[in-house]
Design a protein around this motif. Structure first.
Motif, PDB file in Angstrom:
ATOM      1  N   ALA A 246       0.843  -1.185   0.000  1.00  0.00           N
ATOM      2  CA  ALA A 246       0.000   0.000   0.000  1.00  0.00           C
ATOM      3  C   ALA A 246       0.875   1.230   0.000  1.00  0.00           C
ATOM      4  O   ALA A 246       1.815   1.329   0.763  1.00  0.00           O
ATOM      5  N   THR A 247       0.562   2.171  -0.882  1.00  0.00           N
ATOM      6  CA  THR A 247       1.353   3.390  -0.963  1.00  0.00           C
ATOM      7  C   THR A 247       0.466   4.583  -1.255  1.00  0.00           C
ATOM      8  O   THR A 247      -0.647   4.442  -1.751  1.00  0.00           O
ATOM      9  N   ALA A 248       0.990   5.776  -0.912  1.00  0.00           N
ATOM     10  CA  ALA A 248       0.480   7.074  -1.336  1.00  0.00           C
ATOM     11  C   ALA A 248      -0.840   7.491  -0.695  1.00  0.00           C
ATOM     12  O   ALA A 248      -1.805   6.746  -0.668  1.00  0.00           O
ATOM     13  N   THR A 249      -0.840   8.709  -0.166  1.00  0.00           N
ATOM     14  CA  THR A 249      -2.048   9.322   0.356  1.00  0.00           C
ATOM     15  C   THR A 249      -1.894  10.830   0.409  1.00  0.00           C
ATOM     16  O   THR A 249      -0.850  11.370   0.070  1.00  0.00           O
ATOM     17  N   SER A 250      -2.908  11.516   0.867  1.00  0.00           N
ATOM     18  CA  SER A 250      -2.835  12.968   1.038  1.00  0.00           C
ATOM     19  C   SER A 250      -3.131  13.328   2.474  1.00  0.00           C
ATOM     20  O   SER A 250      -3.994  12.730   3.110  1.00  0.00           O
ATOM     21  N   LEU A 251      -2.413  14.309   3.004  1.00  0.00           N
ATOM     22  CA  LEU A 251      -2.663  14.832   4.341  1.00  0.00           C
ATOM     23  C   LEU A 251      -2.917  16.315   4.185  1.00  0.00           C
ATOM     24  O   LEU A 251      -2.002  17.120   4.114  1.00  0.00           O
ATOM     25  N   ASP A 252      -4.171  16.697   4.061  1.00  0.00           N
ATOM     26  CA  ASP A 252      -4.541  18.052   3.688  1.00  0.00           C
ATOM     27  C   ASP A 252      -4.820  18.874   4.930  1.00  0.00           C
ATOM     28  O   ASP A 252      -5.954  19.086   5.318  1.00  0.00           O
ATOM     29  N   LEU A 253      -3.746  19.346   5.598  1.00  0.00           N
ATOM     30  CA  LEU A 253      -3.884  20.067   6.852  1.00  0.00           C
ATOM     31  C   LEU A 253      -3.150  21.382   6.794  1.00  0.00           C
ATOM     32  O   LEU A 253      -2.154  21.538   6.107  1.00  0.00           O
ATOM     33  N   ASP A 254      -3.633  22.331   7.558  1.00  0.00           N
ATOM     34  CA  ASP A 254      -2.897  23.577   7.738  1.00  0.00           C
ATOM     35  C   ASP A 254      -1.582  23.282   8.441  1.00  0.00           C
ATOM     36  O   ASP A 254      -1.538  22.602   9.461  1.00  0.00           O
ATOM     37  N   THR A 502      -4.561   2.169   0.012  1.00  0.00           N
ATOM     38  CA  THR A 502      -3.817   3.004  -0.925  1.00  0.00           C
ATOM     39  C   THR A 502      -4.685   4.198  -1.307  1.00  0.00           C
ATOM     40  O   THR A 502      -5.770   4.017  -1.861  1.00  0.00           O
ATOM     41  N   ILE A 503      -4.199   5.398  -0.978  1.00  0.00           N
ATOM     42  CA  ILE A 503      -4.948   6.614  -1.275  1.00  0.00           C
ATOM     43  C   ILE A 503      -3.994   7.569  -1.976  1.00  0.00           C
ATOM     44  O   ILE A 503      -2.954   7.939  -1.425  1.00  0.00           O
ATOM     45  N   VAL A 504      -4.319   7.957  -3.182  1.00  0.00           N
ATOM     46  CA  VAL A 504      -3.425   8.799  -3.970  1.00  0.00           C
ATOM     47  C   VAL A 504      -3.488  10.228  -3.454  1.00  0.00           C
ATOM     48  O   VAL A 504      -4.564  10.772  -3.185  1.00  0.00           O
ATOM     49  N   GLY A 505      -2.306  10.830  -3.274  1.00  0.00           N
ATOM     50  CA  GLY A 505      -2.263  12.196  -2.791  1.00  0.00           C
ATOM     51  C   GLY A 505      -0.856  12.712  -2.713  1.00  0.00           C
ATOM     52  O   GLY A 505       0.070  12.156  -3.313  1.00  0.00           O
ATOM     53  N   ALA A 506      -0.689  13.778  -1.935  1.00  0.00           N
ATOM     54  CA  ALA A 506       0.599  14.474  -1.901  1.00  0.00           C
ATOM     55  C   ALA A 506       1.669  13.710  -1.155  1.00  0.00           C
ATOM     56  O   ALA A 506       2.850  13.814  -1.477  1.00  0.00           O
ATOM     57  N   VAL A 507       1.287  12.964  -0.136  1.00  0.00           N
ATOM     58  CA  VAL A 507       2.263  12.200   0.639  1.00  0.00           C
ATOM     59  C   VAL A 507       1.759  10.770   0.789  1.00  0.00           C
ATOM     60  O   VAL A 507       0.563  10.508   0.646  1.00  0.00           O
ATOM     61  N   PRO A 508       2.623   9.816   1.094  1.00  0.00           N
ATOM     62  CA  PRO A 508       2.216   8.407   1.121  1.00  0.00           C
ATOM     63  C   PRO A 508       1.187   8.095   2.207  1.00  0.00           C
ATOM     64  O   PRO A 508       1.167   8.717   3.265  1.00  0.00           O
TER      65      PRO A 508
END
Length: 851
Positions: A246-254, A502-508
């Protein structure tokens, strides 16, 4: 091991003790020797069914022989209490969040209690007692009976001198009885210190808040160098099917909210005392060689776990033998155990030897939670947090009550510090008025069967038995190497390993970064099936090396972690074995012992060629560089070049990274930083080389290398003298084990000298096979090292060797408190007799325990 929690509390106590010792040397002699155990003759022990024999060798190591498992483990508990009860009592107070109850009013002790109560280690252990097999529960209960039989009727001063010291400051009652849960709770401390990548997870997020660039953060956490350092198993070795990674995800935080929340998490976690070890150097070496390549014609197995240093050391040595080995009483095992836990953790029986190293699997995740009015956001709704109250008793002070909250992911660890320190910031979706809370998901917070695994290991006979152990050993996840007397060698990866989406985004999304707890897609999706965990039997190479490196080739097998040790130790071990095999040499026990003490420095292989390219004109400043020109790149204790190189490395890291990273995040010099610098050396204009504190100047690689050498020369001139040729690595790099209660700098010297063995200068270093680690952000002192060394010859078990870090006893007045420390530092080992005839011949004391 951290022991700051109550050393300040005991300062006045120690001063009183010093006065008492000076006033009456005779009385002092009686006080410190009173707890020493009886090791000869006979003793009546409540709870025994038949007689038990305890022999001890010249170093006080016991071999226990009994007619049944109940008596065997009861006697083990009795002997452990004889030798190390205060250590056991200290540990159980720590792991139960009751340190304040032992040491009294102290802010650091109270903070540690709050954190551990929030985790609920003992609560988990209580649930495990009902989960383990009946035979394991019986062993735990018999062990507790033996501990309590030793304690029965004894005043605290008869048990340990530490109670006498504590009694000068706080009320010291007779220790409460030991119970089976006390033993199980210790496994949580072991799992905590070996839990995996949580430091890297937090460090990534803090680095991102500082440099604001995911690509630059990735440069500080480079991928494992598969092209340079081999994993444990090659593709052809693997006996398990592939599980998709499993790879890649997004962490969309201030960013500011993330930074504050993570800082609060780090401070909370740092409050937990480390009983096994922490940070750089906490790893291990292990390897096994097939009999076709050995002098005896049978396999050889080596193991030396790298853990924190303390006095007494972490391990106890013990032999456990059933008088008649059969299905009713199957134990005939010798090795290293923990005071407070039945059985042998690492060692061998008559058929099989095994070693353990930390696999380093990613078994923790930080979840940032959106919490308002006691409810956490989960998808498009909110759910209530679970809440419980905990009361912490303080010896001589008022009780302290805390409220423990828990989300769906785990305990809210940001509650254990001032809530004002938790960041409050707008979220990326524009919602305001909420705060980020930090929850810890950790596999060890679910009850497991590791206790079953320990006892199953003690009676294992073959690869099938080891596979069963792998299914039982939930936490901590360990590499198991093994060998059998009938000629097989193998490897097994056990552990409860989370599966992540596995969630595609800016960071794993693979667990290397914190996760948004409000999005269920980031929740764990169960655990890796034990049947697909990597394993191998009789690999074609003829050996297996497991030294915390990657387990399998890239993309093969289940996803375990991306935060491995970078494999420089393992590669050195493997290349030395491969060279000997290619040359047709037959590897002996002595050869393996020499390899355990190998001090070749891989940092020098990477960096010295670059340092020698830099021109230094001044003859004084050039002295250090001249040492490197003739250096054999061995970091021995008597090496001047090794001392200079260490100073250059420490300075280089500071000059390169201190201006870019958050306060408190200076590089520790571990294998990760070696790989970072190796990658930067080919990029002389990388932004990392530039010192942002010098506006108008743009430093590059060569300028930083030059400044590192000049500064190191001046630093060592102050520390070791003007004559570079007289410098010695061992004068900087010393092993100084400390007593957990009375060993710190705040304690008067007379007491420290009594309980702390004299420091010894040693060679080695991080990512060196002789892994005496030091932290480049602080100094050169040994922070972790080989906590023991063992070599097992499966062709002649009595020809095996071992050494412990300090000694077998926990009593400072015992001759066995530190009698192995000097030999350990010198790289020496002792004979390790196993058979009944050999242990009998080696015995110097004999004690009979009877009902």
């Amino acid at each position: 091991m951290r022991s700051r929690a109550f050393r300040l509390t005991l300062l006045s106590v120690a001063i009183v003790l010093v006065v008492a010792l000076v006033a009456s040397a005779v009385a002092a002699f009686v006080v410190v020797r009173r707890p020493l155990p009886q090791v000869g003759g006979s003793l009546e022990v409540t709870g025994l069914r038949d007689e038990v024999t305890v022999t001890r060798d010249a170093r006080g190591v016991p071999t226990i022989t009994a007619d049944n498992p109940h008596d065997l483990f009861l006697a083990q508990g009795y002997v452990a209490a004889q030798d190390r009860f205060f250590e056991m009592d200290y540990r159980r107070h720590v792991v139960a969040g009751r340190l304040s109850e032992l040491v009294g009013e102290n802010d650091d002790a109270l903070e540690a209690d709050k954190v551990i109560r929030t985790f609920g280690w003992r609560r988990v252990a209580e649930r495990e007692l009902g989960l383990v097999e009946d035979t394991t529960r019986a062993a735990l209960e018999a062990y507790a009976q033996g501990v309590n039989a030793y304690l029965d009727g004894k005043a605290p001063s008869q048990i340990a001198v530490e109670y006498t010291v504590l009694g000068l400051q706080v009320d010291v009652d007779a220790p409460e009885p030991w119970d089976a849960v006390d033993s199980l709770a210790w496994l949580k401390a072991m799992a905590w210190d070996l839990r995996g990548n949580y430091d890297d997870e937090l460090a990534r997020a803090r680095a991102y808040a500082s440099v604001r660039d995911v690509t630059r953060v990735d440069e500080l956490f480079p991928a494992y160098p598969y092209d340079l350092n081999a994993p444990i198993l090659s593709a052809q070795d693997l006996a398990t099917p592939e599980l998709a990674a499993a790879t890649a995800t997004s962490l969309d935080l201030d960013d500011s909210g993330l930074q504050g929340a993570l800082d609060s998490a780090q401070r909370a976690l740092d409050a937990v005392p480390h009983l096994v070890g922490e940070g750089e150097g906490v790893g291990s070496n292990s390897w096994v060689v097939a009999g076709e390549h050995t002098a005896s014609g049978a396999p050889l197995l080596a193991n030396d776990p790298h853990l924190g240093i303390s006095a007494p050391g972490i391990w106890t040595q013990v032999g456990l033998r059933c008088a008649t080995v059969d299905d009713a009483c199957p134990y005939d095992v010798s090795g290293f155990s923990f005071a407070g836990f039945p059985g042998v953790v690492i060692g061998h029986n008559a058929d099989l030897a095994w070693g353990l190293t930390n696999l380093g699997a990613d078994v923790t995740d930080f979840f940032l939670e959106r919490v308002e009015d006691g409810r956490a956001l989960r998808g498009d709704q909110t759910v209530p947090l679970t809440v419980r109250n905990e009361v912490i008793k303080v010896n001589g002070g008022d009780d302290v009550s805390i409220q423990v909250r828990q989300s769906a992911h785990g305990p809210i660890i940001s509650d254990v510090i001032d809530v004002d320190a938790v960041a409050r910031a707008p979220l990326a979706d524009g919602i305001t008025g909420r705060q980020y809370e930090v929850a810890l998901a950790w596999t060890a917070l679910a009850p497991g069967r590791t206790a079953d695994a320990v006892l199953a290991m003690d009676t294992a006979r073959d690869a099938e038995d080891i596979a069963r152990v792998g299914r039982l050993l939930d936490v901590p996840s360990q590499n198991i190497v093994f060998a059998t007397t009938d000629g097989h060698i193998g490897y097994q990866a056990p552990g409860r390993i989370p599966v992540r989406n596995t969630i595609v985004g800016a960071v794993p999304s693979d667990g290397t970064w914190p996760r948004p707890g409000w999005d269920p897609a980031y929740d764990w999706q169960g655990y890796v099936d034990p049947e697909v965990m990597p394993r191998a039997l009789d690999p074609v190479e003829g050996y297996v090396v497991a030294a915390n490196q990657a387990v399998t080739p890239a993309g093969v097998g289940p996803f375990l972690t991306d935060d491995w040790d970078y494999g420089y130790r393992s590669q050195r071990i493997g290349s030395q074995l491969a060279s000997a095999i290619a040359a047709g040499e037959k590897i002996s026990v002595q050869d393996v012992g020499a390899l355990q003490n190998d001090q070749h420095n891989p940092y020098a292989d990477v960096l010295v060629p670059w340092l020698l390219r830099i021109g230094i004109v001044d003859t004084f400043e050039d002295d250090g560089q001249q040492l490197l020109r003739s250096w054999d790149r061995v970091s021995s204790a008597d090496s001047a070049a090794a001392a200079y190189f260490a100073a250059v490395w420490k300075t280089l890291l500071e000059l390169t990274f201190a201006d870019d990273l958050p306060d408190g995040d200076l590089p520790d010099g571990s294998s990760r930083w070696l790989e970072v610098v190796r990658g930067l050396l080919d990029d002389p204009a990388s932004p990392w080389w530039d010192d942002r504190t010098t506006p108008g100047l743009l430093e590059g690689r060569d300028e930083i290398l030059y400044q590192a050498m000049i500064t190191a020369r001046l630093s060592l001139t102050q520390q070791l003298g003007r004559d570079a040729g007289s410098w010695r690595w061992g004068r900087l790099h010393s092993a100084a084990p400390e007593h957990p209660v009375l060993g710190g700098a705040s304690i008067p010297g007379l007491v420290r000298n009594f309980v702390n063995p004299d420091p010894i200068g040693v060679g080695g270093g991080p990512s060196i096979v002789d892994a005496t680690a030091w932290d480049a952000s602080e100094g050169y002192a040994v922070t972790a090292g080989p906590s023991m060394r063992m070599v097992v010859d499966l062709g002649d078990l009595d020809s095996s060797t071992w050494v412990n870090f300090t000694g077998s006893s926990g009593h400072p007045a015992s001759p066995h408190y530190s009698d192995q420390f000097g030999p350990w530092a010198a790289g020496e080992t002792f004979p390790w007799p196993f058979t009944s005839a050999a242990t009998t011949a080696d015995a110097v004391d004999r004690l009979t325990l009877h009902p």
